[in-house]
Design an enzyme around this catalytic site. Sequence first.
Site, PDB file in Angstrom:
ATOM      1  N   LYS A 268       0.863  -1.195   0.000  1.00  0.00           N
ATOM      2  CA  LYS A 268       0.000   0.000   0.000  1.00  0.00           C
ATOM      3  C   LYS A 268       0.894   1.239   0.000  1.00  0.00           C
ATOM      4  CE  LYS A 268      -3.355   2.641   2.756  1.00  0.00           C
ATOM      5  NZ  LYS A 268      -4.333   2.644   3.867  1.00  0.00           N
ATOM      6  N   ASP A 273      -2.424  10.140   3.402  1.00  0.00           N
ATOM      7  CA  ASP A 273      -3.835   9.799   3.561  1.00  0.00           C
ATOM      8  C   ASP A 273      -4.528  10.846   4.430  1.00  0.00           C
ATOM      9  OD1 ASP A 273      -6.323   8.674   3.752  1.00  0.00           O
ATOM     10  OD2 ASP A 273      -5.703   6.948   4.984  1.00  0.00           O
ATOM     11  N   LYS A 280      -9.964  13.236   7.554  1.00  0.00           N
ATOM     12  CA  LYS A 280      -9.585  12.806   8.902  1.00  0.00           C
ATOM     13  C   LYS A 280      -9.474  14.019   9.821  1.00  0.00           C
ATOM     14  CE  LYS A 280      -6.606   8.849   7.671  1.00  0.00           C
ATOM     15  NZ  LYS A 280      -7.307   7.762   8.349  1.00  0.00           N
ATOM     16  N   ASP A 291       1.416   6.282   5.550  1.00  0.00           N
ATOM     17  CA  ASP A 291       0.502   5.376   4.868  1.00  0.00           C
ATOM     18  C   ASP A 291       1.138   4.752   3.617  1.00  0.00           C
ATOM     19  OD1 ASP A 291      -1.909   4.181   5.357  1.00  0.00           O
ATOM     20  OD2 ASP A 291      -3.081   5.534   4.097  1.00  0.00           O
ATOM     21  N   ASP A 350     -12.196   7.347   3.180  1.00  0.00           N
ATOM     22  CA  ASP A 350     -10.991   7.104   3.983  1.00  0.00           C
ATOM     23  C   ASP A 350     -10.619   5.616   4.007  1.00  0.00           C
ATOM     24  OD1 ASP A 350      -8.850   7.690   5.549  1.00  0.00           O
ATOM     25  OD2 ASP A 350      -9.984   8.010   7.407  1.00  0.00           O
ATOM     26  N   GLU A 352      -9.551   3.935   1.651  1.00  0.00           N
ATOM     27  CA  GLU A 352      -9.012   4.012   0.283  1.00  0.00           C
ATOM     28  C   GLU A 352      -7.993   2.922  -0.006  1.00  0.00           C
ATOM     29  OE1 GLU A 352      -7.746   5.572   2.783  1.00  0.00           O
ATOM     30  OE2 GLU A 352      -5.645   5.065   2.517  1.00  0.00           O
ATOM     31  N   ARG A 354      -7.790  -0.228   0.696  1.00  0.00           N
ATOM     32  CA  ARG A 354      -8.312  -1.496   0.183  1.00  0.00           C
ATOM     33  C   ARG A 354      -8.723  -1.359  -1.293  1.00  0.00           C
ATOM     34  NH1 ARG A 354     -12.857  -1.571   4.738  1.00  0.00           N
ATOM     35  NH2 ARG A 354     -11.178  -0.502   5.831  1.00  0.00           N
TER      36      ARG A 354
END
Length: 509
Positions: A268, A273, A280, A291, A350, A352, A354
């Site tokens: 990933k 993020d 967030k 991230d 959020d 994202e 996956r």
Amino acid sequence: MIGDLVMARLSYMFRQGTPLGLEADTLAVLVPQSDGKPVVPDIVMESYRDIIDKIISQGDFKADEGEIRITYLPKDYARLVLAGLGEKPSLESIRIACGKIVRELENLKARDIVLYYDKSLDLDPGEVLGQCIEAAEMALYDPGEVFKARERKEKTLKSITIVFPDEISGADEIIKKSTLIADAVNYARLVADTPSTQMSPEGIEKEARKLAEAYGLGIKVFHVEDLKRMGMNGILAVGSGGGVPPRLIILEYKGREADEWDIGIVGKTVTFDAGGLDLKPPQSMERMKYDKCGGAAALGIIKAAASLRLPVNIVVALPAVENLPGPKAYKPRDIIKMYNGLTVEVGNTDAEGRIIMADALSYLEKTYRPAKIFDFATLTGAIVIALGKYAAGLFTKDDELAKDLYEIGLKTGEKLWRMPLWKEYYDQLKSSIADTNNIGGRPAGAITAAAFLSKFLEDQSRWAHIDIAGVAYIENGMPKKPYYRDSATGYGVRLLIHYIIEKFLGKKQ
Ligand code: BES
Ligand code: ZN
Ligand code: ZN
């Protein structure tokens, strides 16, 4: 590569015999404990009995794990360091001790260290040698060396001579291997620690190209137009709010003559993020340059494998995006037609990771058919709630792989704990308008994220998903380990490289 920092900081040597009379300013000794008392090796005791007796009789050193005592000597070496390993020393006790030793000695302006251990340790001496080096190099990693313009400290530490009473077979090879592994770990840490403005999807592509050039790796980079043509709408959707366009980066390392791919790794790589339109709150956003730790680990793994010339074929896929709330950002309730044809209702922008991982996993499986697929992702806050900062979440249907990874985790200290992937959890992902939702509500958040990913693989039996949100970086001093710093940990590199070495070379450590 990013700076010289990813080269080993110290030089390492092995010597069989006595630790006495060597050229160095510091003698450091690894000391196990028995019945609550230190077991100082005889040869050290004989030379410095008065001093050591005094330290022990005063109760100043018990040889607990992580305990360290530094004294000054009247002759031979300037300093004596006693480093405790506790009652049942493990390789982790060794890493903790070595991490402490080098950090303390660097502050003291030591230059050359003789590091001694003997058979009272009851561990494989070669593994101890390797772990001393990995831990020392990891402890000395300091991103401040790259980013501080002033306040740079002079580094005096130069070498460690590791001494053991007997010969260690293949010592030179172990030193070389462990140094290269540590370099790759520190490289991964630096990629992750580099702020997202420099290490954007474009920055990641540059790093991948540099690695490809340095090690002769195959590289393909799919940009927006390519992604559109291929139908990688998951990666495109998430990346559409970013200032820097998304991309999918593929790196190939061929370590053996064969057309099969032994290992596929998806990392990933959300370079930042912010949560997207489901923004967030500041507290949760603050560390989100991390991230990209999964991608950084994947780069570290392929760097290590290539520099060690491991006889395996590895392919890495990095979906690199920024998850920002720009004017073109994807929106809650959007429906995305993914690369494998499934449609996804966006319950939350959020979640994202996956979405981009799903496209990358489908692509990797379809194009390369790797014998095993691993993915590393800072995927969910829920795994941090479940396992804290000391273990990653492991999701796999392959029992043997789960057992192997669990054991390597205990050995390397990059621990993981298996979580279930039972079918009940899939119910939480149901959508009334699309094939699946991208979120499954608060209960079992890490499991429903893994369940979502699994929908994008045709054959789930050879896949392991590793959720590293808790272990990828240090936060508020946790996890507390002296070979880490307030930085990324590089989690995953040592885990997978040691796994590959054991599986493909049949060797320990
Ligand atoms: N990148 C985060 C997960 C994360 C959390 C990583 C903490 C490192 C530390 C991920 O993209 C995310 O935001 N997940 C959400 C999912 C939720 C919206 C279903 C989460 O975990 O809260
Ligand atoms: Zn997120
Ligand atoms: Zn994320």
